[in-house]
Design an enzyme around this catalytic site. Structure first.
Site, mmCIF file in Angstrom:
data_model
loop_
_atom_site.group_PDB
_atom_site.id
_atom_site.type_symbol
_atom_site.label_atom_id
_atom_site.label_comp_id
_atom_site.label_asym_id
_atom_site.label_seq_id
_atom_site.Cartn_x
_atom_site.Cartn_y
_atom_site.Cartn_z
ATOM 1 N N ASP A 105 0.818 -1.219 0.000
ATOM 2 C CA ASP A 105 0.000 0.000 0.000
ATOM 3 C C ASP A 105 0.846 1.261 0.000
ATOM 4 O O ASP A 105 0.311 2.368 -0.088
ATOM 5 C CB ASP A 105 -0.923 -0.005 1.233
ATOM 6 C CG ASP A 105 -1.886 1.159 1.259
ATOM 7 O OD1 ASP A 105 -2.606 1.350 0.264
ATOM 8 O OD2 ASP A 105 -1.910 1.896 2.270
ATOM 9 N N SER A 107 -6.934 5.619 0.132
ATOM 10 C CA SER A 107 -7.182 4.272 -0.375
ATOM 11 C C SER A 107 -8.650 3.899 -0.170
ATOM 12 O O SER A 107 -9.235 4.179 0.886
ATOM 13 C CB SER A 107 -6.294 3.256 0.347
ATOM 14 O OG SER A 107 -4.932 3.526 0.119
ATOM 15 N N GLN A 133 -5.207 -1.819 -6.626
ATOM 16 C CA GLN A 133 -5.727 -0.858 -5.656
ATOM 17 C C GLN A 133 -6.467 0.264 -6.382
ATOM 18 O O GLN A 133 -6.110 0.650 -7.491
ATOM 19 C CB GLN A 133 -4.601 -0.254 -4.821
ATOM 20 C CG GLN A 133 -5.100 0.654 -3.689
ATOM 21 C CD GLN A 133 -3.962 1.241 -2.886
ATOM 22 O OE1 GLN A 133 -3.110 1.923 -3.429
ATOM 23 N NE2 GLN A 133 -3.936 0.986 -1.595
#
Length: 431
Positions: free
Chosen positions: A341, A363, A413
């Site tokens: 991430d 996110s 993502q």
């Protein structure tokens, strides 16, 4: 009895979810099988007992003064012990205050008293703790609160952001899920959603739900909560290792070896003295406190640019955890989840950067697939690109390779990427 069967059994004892995988293997070599016929006492009141008892098969019942009272006469099921239940003290000086009787044929695994210390490890990843433990292993340490419930923290030496780092939340949630699955099953995919920002100054509670346990696969879901609100949710699937078809059509890019590249810290220090960068930028960068990452990162193409000009929507870097990690393979997958991430969303913003832009990056969802075994304290190449941005969202995808060129991880993502709205001017008083 097959020692692998014993290890799988012990891993499903809820009270043992705090143990590292190495402890299960050690305990499985030591436990003794004991058999009891119907009506036979397993332990009597006042007995010291032989150790910690685990019900392997059959049903036993606790008999003592508490459940003999009228309050418990109607329902004695609360005092029945079945498969995966356990009881005992683990010391020679403690005495049973209630009797345990076999209701049918019962088989118990008994961990002798002299080995009871194996049930009190210093870490969920390792039975022993040394000064060499990696920073990221400390970040991924969880405190078991009760069955299926864990507490995670942000250590003082961990990277500090305005909100709790998303990779830390994903990795801690995955760690919680992994501790409820027998360690022969490893995560092969996870899918997660960020719902609210996390406060890094407060602990996070991870509630695990055991959705399915099969012979080959197991499924878990995890809710992360702060202040009574769910801030993050994850679903993960685990699989026992097996042989199958093998192929890989994707090749690892041809990049410099990590040993030939500058560390992230060295790259920053050089940029501070690089005259090609604006002086104002370098002065501001020098005044900022440098954030130590728990992994050694080395970018394959260390461009000389600021965040105020357009950049490529892709990046490649080598990384590995600082120090040596414990051998638990679940830990290594949590470490890669942590770093997955870190830079994924920023590549989608790179083509839109310009002078004066103050971006917002958040996110939204994050998915990871694990293809092959690896160690996160060995070099891993991350290849990240952001092929699309639209509707206030950025999309990124990544692949990770080991030094042999084997594809080990794929990640995807999506997140919010916006330009921050200017604050309205503060009205000045005429008084």
């Amino acid at each position: 009895m097959d020692i692998e069967q014993v290890i799988e059994f012990l891993a499903h004892v809820p009270l043992l979810q705090r143990l590292p995988g190495s402890s299960f293997a050690e305990i499985a070599k030591i436990v003794q099988f004991k058999h009891y016929n119907r009506g036979e006492f397993i332990v009597r009141v006042g007995d010291a007992g032989d150790g910690i008892y685990f019900i392997w098969e059959g049903v036993a019942e606790v008999q003592g003064s508490i459940n003999d009272s009228e309050e418990f006469h109607e329902d004695r099921s609360e005092f029945q012990l079945k498969r995966h239940d356990c009881f005992g003290h683990g010391t020679d000086t403690s005495y049973h205050q209630a009797a345990v009787v076999a209701l049918d044929k019962v088989t118990c695994l008994v961990l002798p008293n002299e080995y009871s210390a194996l049930l009190e490890p210093l870490s969920i990843w390792s039975a022993t703790e040394t000064e060499e433990n990696s920073m990221i292993e400390r970040i991924l340490q969880l405190d078991p609160v009760e069955i299926n419930l864990f507490r995670g923290f942000t250590p003082p030496d961990a990277p500090q952001y305005a909100k709790c780092y998303g990779g830390q939340i994903i990795a801690q949630a995955l760690a919680a899920a992994a501790k409820t699955v027998d360690h022969f099953k490893l995560v092969h995919s996870l899918h997660s959603y960020f719902l609210l920002g996390g406060d890094q100054n407060m602990p996070i509670l991870y509630q695990v739900r055991r959705l399915r346990d099969g012979n080959s696969f197991a499924t878990r879901s995890v809710d992360a909560t702060q202040n009574g609100k769910v801030i993050f949710t994850l679903t993960a699937s685990f699989q026992k290792e097996e042989n199958g078809f093998e192929h890989q059509d994707i090749r690892m890019p041809n990049v410099p070896a990590p040993e030939t590249l500058l560390r992230k810290e060295e790259l920053r220090d050089r940029q501070l003295f690089d005259p090609r960068l604006p002086k104002n930028y370098r002065n501001k960068a020098a005044g900022r406190k440098y954030m130590n990452m728990p992994v050694d990162m080395r970018f394959c193409e260390p461009h000389t640019y600021t965040h105020q000009i357009k950049n490529p929507s892709s990046t490649m870097f080598w990384f590995k955890a600082w120090g040596k990690l414990s051998d638990d393979p679940a830990l290594h997958r949590c470490v890669v989840t942590y770093i997955s991430d870190y830079i994924s969303l920023t590549v989608s913003l790179n083509p839109h950067r310009k002078r004066g832009l103050k971006p917002i990056l958040l996110s939204l969802d994050h998915s990871v697939w694990f293809h092959r075994p690896f160690r996160a304290d060995d070099w891993i190449l991350a290849v990240i690109d952001g092929p699309s941005a639209s509707g206030g969202r950025g999309f990124s995808q990544g692949r990770m390779f080991n030094r042999k060129g084997e594809l080990i991880v794929t990640l995807i993502q999506e997140g919010v990427i916006r330009a921050a709205k200017p604050r309205p001017p503060v009205a000045k008083s005429n008084l």
